[in-house]
Design a protein around this motif. Sequence first.
Motif, PDB file in Angstrom:
ATOM      1  N   UNK A 200       1.693   4.447  -9.356  1.00 15.17           N
ATOM      2  CA  UNK A 200       2.233   5.614  -8.662  1.00 15.17           C
ATOM      3  C   UNK A 200       2.856   6.594  -9.662  1.00 15.17           C
ATOM      4  N   UNK A 201       3.576   6.039 -10.627  1.00 14.22           N
ATOM      5  CA  UNK A 201       4.239   6.847 -11.646  1.00 14.22           C
ATOM      6  C   UNK A 201       3.228   7.678 -12.446  1.00 14.22           C
TER       7      UNK A 201
ATOM      8  N   UNK B 126       0.849  -1.200   0.000  1.00 16.85           N
ATOM      9  CA  UNK B 126       0.000   0.000   0.000  1.00 16.85           C
ATOM     10  C   UNK B 126       0.874   1.236   0.000  1.00 16.85           C
TER      11      UNK B 126
ATOM     12  N   UNK C  42       4.727  -4.778  -5.586  1.00 18.14           N
ATOM     13  CA  UNK C  42       5.344  -3.445  -5.558  1.00 18.14           C
ATOM     14  C   UNK C  42       5.504  -2.872  -6.973  1.00 18.14           C
TER      15      UNK C  42
ATOM     16  N   UNK D  40       4.005   0.625  -8.059  1.00 13.79           N
ATOM     17  CA  UNK D  40       4.906   1.696  -8.483  1.00 13.79           C
ATOM     18  C   UNK D  40       4.523   2.220  -9.871  1.00 13.79           C
TER      19      UNK D  40
END
Lengths: 195, 341
Positions: free
Chosen positions: B136-137, B20, B129, B133
């Motif tokens: 997230x990017x 998270x 992950x 990620x």
Amino acid sequence: MLCGICKAREATVFYTEIVAGTKKEQFLCEECAAKSTSLRLKAPFGGEEFSLGGLLLGLFENGGSEKGGKETAEETERGLSCSGCGMTYAEFKEKGQFGCASCYKEFGRLLLRNMRNIQGSDAHTGKHPKNVVVHEVQAPPKGAEEALALDETQRLVLQLEQAVEREEYELAAVLRDRIRERKKQKAGCADEKMV
Amino acid sequence: MKKWYEKKTEERIVISSRVRLARNLAEYHFAGRMKDEECEALAGRVRGMAAAFEGKEAMKYYSCSVNKLSELEKASLSEWYIISELLAKKRQETALVLSEDEGISIMVNEEDHIRIQAVAPGADLEGAYVRAALIDESLEELGYAYDDRYGYLTTSPLNVGTGMRASFLLFLPGVTMAGKIQKLADEVGKYGVMVRGIPGDGTKTMGYLYRVSNRKTLGCTEGEIIENLRQIAGEIVQQEQKYREYLCGRNADEIEDKVYRSFGVLRYAKKISTEDGLTLLAQLKFGRDLGMIAVNPELSLYEQMIRIQPANLQKICGKNLNRAQRERYRGEYLNRLMGKM
């Protein structure tokens, strides 16, 4: 073993309190421990809901049990508020949550020690957003150097906090008066401006 | 498309891995101080990025306003751990963006502006992950609140830094039956790892399921968090195996009896409570893991432990049921399921 206060529920907390050098030990249930001590047991098993607020509050309430301590603690709480969102330091301590990104700048330095206690570190080493240019973060200064980056009032508030923590109430009282004086001066300046 | 939990044969000990990430935007106050219109604007902006996620992941993404869903729908999402209880309770505008395989869920306006959650089956924190990620990017275009010293700024100082909470969902009947969970939790706590019963309170649990996660988020890289947690979880898995062997050696008869009793109750009992259902399914899973009972290997008992919870059960039934009706329906549902084994 049953709780020493309600004598009904099972005792799950062993509470030791040292006030003015006198040690008092009690076996309590969680409810009575929450009611009659400064211990906060929101998530007894260190869950994600663990509140830093409770932790800090506990610290200050212990300080407040001595004469003069309470007053100095209140003074500390009133001392700071975030210019970004208006959240006061006292509010932050109660909720354990920041109001906006600026709070980190405004209270962050005051909380450096606590940050180290909770996180074991006070500097990020992980990844960063691509569009952010990362500046080298200086190794976090300790003690007096740490206070250098603060303005005079913030520095006094930090010292006051440390004095209360060390139970040096005479020093705390002196610091409290100096903070008061500075605030009066500040208020005086503001009044003059308004006229 | 299959859901993440349908992808491979259920693991014996490490059920799933989850990452998270807590993120906030610089331009708004944090969640507790946001105005209604800001919540709506933020939810709209994140939902509007679903197409970008689809492009990156080559799978469909769905989004909805969580606050506009029925209480039953919200409770169901929460039982599947797709959203948190906190998000389900919020009155202001909240949103969910969910990938087709349910491996990625993005919560908007939870404790932080954005919570990215990635789940992968078995022991695969890296996999989870990498997905988190990637999302997230895309989201960082929105302008994250980031500080040179403190990293990703979060509402709670407990999440600041990486903003990352990584966890494994572990099935630990051996350690639980040996009465060693608290001791284990104390031990791994020294290494910055928390153990919590799921669903449950503290280390108590109804189905021998525990979430093992990192406590600290600041001062270590994402890779270090994953590596540390992987090592500790590896130790826990070894202990679990040791206790399973020990219990099988000493109490094989009792355990076998327990497993078959559980099967018997699940197959024939007319009323089953959530708590009993979870415990019985967990014991059945334990029996299957030990090779004591033949259960269809394609049947995920973990998935069934989620399906029999109150809201999901009502969704299966297709109507609202009170507690007594639920217990009756749960009984019927589990009787049928065991009949197919």
